[in-house]
Every structure is written in C-alpha cells, then in structure tokens.
Design a protein around this motif. Structure first.
Motif, PDB file in Angstrom:
ATOM      1  N   ILE A   1      54.575  44.115  68.190  1.00  0.00           N
ATOM      2  CA  ILE A   1      55.743  43.441  67.625  1.00  0.00           C
ATOM      3  C   ILE A   1      55.558  43.197  66.129  1.00  0.00           C
TER       4      ILE A   1
ATOM      5  N   ALA B   1      53.422  43.197  73.250  1.00  0.00           N
ATOM      6  CA  ALA B   1      53.013  42.069  72.392  1.00  0.00           C
ATOM      7  C   ALA B   1      52.172  42.504  71.190  1.00  0.00           C
TER       8      ALA B   1
ATOM      9  N   PHE C   1      62.210  37.531  72.315  1.00  0.00           N
ATOM     10  CA  PHE C   1      60.824  37.879  72.602  1.00  0.00           C
ATOM     11  C   PHE C   1      59.915  36.669  72.836  1.00  0.00           C
ATOM     12  N   ASP C   2      60.157  35.582  72.132  1.00  0.00           N
ATOM     13  CA  ASP C   2      59.274  34.417  72.221  1.00  0.00           C
ATOM     14  C   ASP C   2      59.888  33.236  72.980  1.00  0.00           C
TER      15      ASP C   2
ATOM     16  N   SER D   1      56.364  41.368  62.345  1.00  0.00           N
ATOM     17  CA  SER D   1      56.315  39.963  61.914  1.00  0.00           C
ATOM     18  C   SER D   1      57.664  39.273  62.086  1.00  0.00           C
ATOM     19  N   THR D   2      58.739  40.046  62.139  1.00  0.00           N
ATOM     20  CA  THR D   2      60.074  39.472  62.352  1.00  0.00           C
ATOM     21  C   THR D   2      60.254  38.993  63.785  1.00  0.00           C
ATOM     22  N   ARG D   3      59.374  39.427  64.699  1.00  0.00           N
ATOM     23  CA  ARG D   3      59.353  39.050  66.108  1.00  0.00           C
ATOM     24  C   ARG D   3      60.587  39.532  66.871  1.00  0.00           C
ATOM     25  N   ASP D   4      61.280  40.534  66.345  1.00  0.00           N
ATOM     26  CA  ASP D   4      62.451  41.024  67.078  1.00  0.00           C
ATOM     27  C   ASP D   4      62.515  42.559  67.158  1.00  0.00           C
TER      28      ASP D   4
ATOM     29  N   ARG E   1      59.854  35.775  76.882  1.00  0.00           N
ATOM     30  CA  ARG E   1      58.430  35.449  76.859  1.00  0.00           C
ATOM     31  C   ARG E   1      57.694  35.759  78.166  1.00  0.00           C
TER      32      ARG E   1
ATOM     33  N   ARG F   1      57.031  42.360  78.073  1.00  0.00           N
ATOM     34  CA  ARG F   1      56.538  41.709  76.859  1.00  0.00           C
ATOM     35  C   ARG F   1      55.022  41.868  76.740  1.00  0.00           C
TER      36      ARG F   1
ATOM     37  N   ASP G   1      56.850  47.182  65.267  1.00  0.00           N
ATOM     38  CA  ASP G   1      56.437  47.531  63.910  1.00  0.00           C
ATOM     39  C   ASP G   1      56.345  49.051  63.770  1.00  0.00           C
TER      40      ASP G   1
END
Length: 269
Positions: free
Chosen positions: A136, A133, A164-165, A138-141, A124, A129, A144
């Motif tokens: 990224i 940001a 990532f978060d 929707s899976t956050r890993d 984070r 990042r 896209d």
C-alpha cells in the motif's frame, strides 16, 4: 468534479463508501454491479433489492445527494471476457495467500473497460488486506507503483482502496455520527440466504459475526455459525496457501474427470 466509479453490491462496506461519497464528500458516484450466476450466488435478488431500498431511502431523506448517484451499470459475469494474463496474476497471488475469485474477474472487467480507480471496499479485517498490506502507498488508498511487476500489484492496480484502514465497527460509528446509520441497516451481506434471512455459514456471514456486527445475523444463523464444519475447513485451508493450491488442483482434476464421463453434465455434479 470527476465521477467516482464504485463497485456497489448493497453490502455494508460498499454502501458505507457510497453514502460517504454522496453525503460527506458530496461527490458524484457511478456504481457498478456484476451479476453472478444464481447457482453460485443465490443472493443476487436480495442484493438488488437492498440497493433499490437504499436508493429509495436516499431519495426520500437526501434528495440532493440522490441526484448525484448515477444509474448502476450492470454486467453479467459470463459476459466478462477471459484474460490469460489476469488469470496468471491471480493464480500467483493464491500461492502467496488466499483471496476470493471475484478479484480476478473484477480486474478483468476494469481492464477490458479501461476503468482506472474503481473503488473496492477492502477494509481492515478483509483477507485481501493481509495480502496487500506490504504494497500500500503512503496515501493508504492505492498500491504503490514501485511494486509494478508484483502479481499483487498487477491484479489490483486498477483499484482504489479507500476503506483500507477502517473496521466495520468504525464504519458503524462514523455512519451514526454522520446521521446515515438508518440507511446502513438496509444493506445485505449473506451469499446464501435461508428463508430470506442470513445463513450464518457463508463467508460474509462469518466475517460479519467475527468483525463485531453479529447482531445482524438472526439467532438461527448464529447457531449455524457455531456448528459449522465445512466453512471451518475452508478457512483453515485459506491460511495454508500451498495446501490450498494442491487441494484446489485436485478438486479441478476430479471435476474435469467427472464432466468428461459420458452422460455426465455440469449440472449433475
């Protein structure tokens, strides 16, 4: 179950991910480590020793999990072939925001070895990042695929970003809850150790202090952190990409000019 490729340096973030994979997710892990020149990264021996100690502690405390950890695949940075396309993506990323040069040669390494899904421990509070940001998924890993063609996507498309978060403090809390905080204390982060201790002025030391784990830097290192000058200038430049690119280009021209002089070698600069 497929083996997870992971860039492991013996540092806090990558070790947290390694232990999470082995102990919580019970996955098999293939770690990778790129050996930089000692001139630019004096901490290589300390990182390698940290990884050895972590393996040793893992085998003693969690022998079943230790079996799922493959031998580290090592590669010298000098052995990663140049790649003009990847270099171009990296340069374009720098015009948007600062990121470390390691992301360029890591992308080259993955591309040349056909590795997809190499896990990077961008978390984070990482500078990288901020750059990623907006891309990224929707899976956050992962980034896209809709952003294919964007220099940031093209540079990082081979990577997974599972932290990532998460912040370092959150990792610490999760490690404590899961029972492997003791192993996390064996990690190493400083790039330029002084007398075997973290310096307090390299980027990882600065980030460690500013992200809430300052207790891991000794008192002398914390004093150097507060008195630092050159790192402050570097960090200020990192916040101004256009100026950073101009200063970087000027530095390269000056360095090239000095190296071109008769009797001048790269080691004398």
């Amino acid at each position: 179950m497929a083996t997870t490729p992971l860039l492991w340096t013996g540092g806090w973030d990558s070790t947290f991910r390694l232990l999470t994979l082995l102990l919580r997710e019970q996955r098999e892990v293939q770690p990778y480590y790129v050996i930089d020149s000692l001139h630019y990264r004096p901490a290589v021996p300390a990182e390698q020793e940290a990884m050895r100690l972590i393996r040793q502690a893992l085998l003693k405390r969690y022998p079943k999990a230790a079996v799922r950890l493959a031998d580290t695949i090592e590669c010298r940075l000098a052995d990663i072939a140049e790649d003009a396309e990847t270099a171009r993506h990296y340069e374009r990323c720098l015009a948007i925001g600062f990121i470390g040069g390691q992301y360029e040669w890591l992308a080259r390494y993955c591309r040349q070895h056909g590795i997809d899904g190499m896990e990077l421990s961008i978390h984070r509070d990482d500078k990288a990042r901020e750059l990623l940001a907006d891309l990224i998924a929707s899976t956050r890993d992962r980034l896209d695929p809709r952003f294919a063609g964007d220099c940031r996507y093209e540079l990082f498309k081979s990577f997974r970003l599972p932290l990532f978060d998460l912040t370092k403090r959150q990792m610490q809390a999760e490690a404590r809850e899961a029972g492997f905080e003791e192993l996390m204390r064996l990690t190493w982060f400083c790039h330029k150790p002084r007398r075997g201790q973290p310096c307090g002025t390299c980027n990882p030391c600065i980030y460690t202090i500013e992200e809430g784990l300052g207790e891991r830097v000794p008192l002398r290192g914390r004093l150097r952190y507060h008195l630092r000058v050159t790192p402050r200038i570097r960090h200020w430049l990192a916040r101004h990409p256009d100026l950073y690119m101009r200063v970087r280009a000027l530095y390269r021209r000056l360095r090239h000019s000095l190296m071109a002089r008769p009797g001048t070698s790269a080691s004398s600069i």
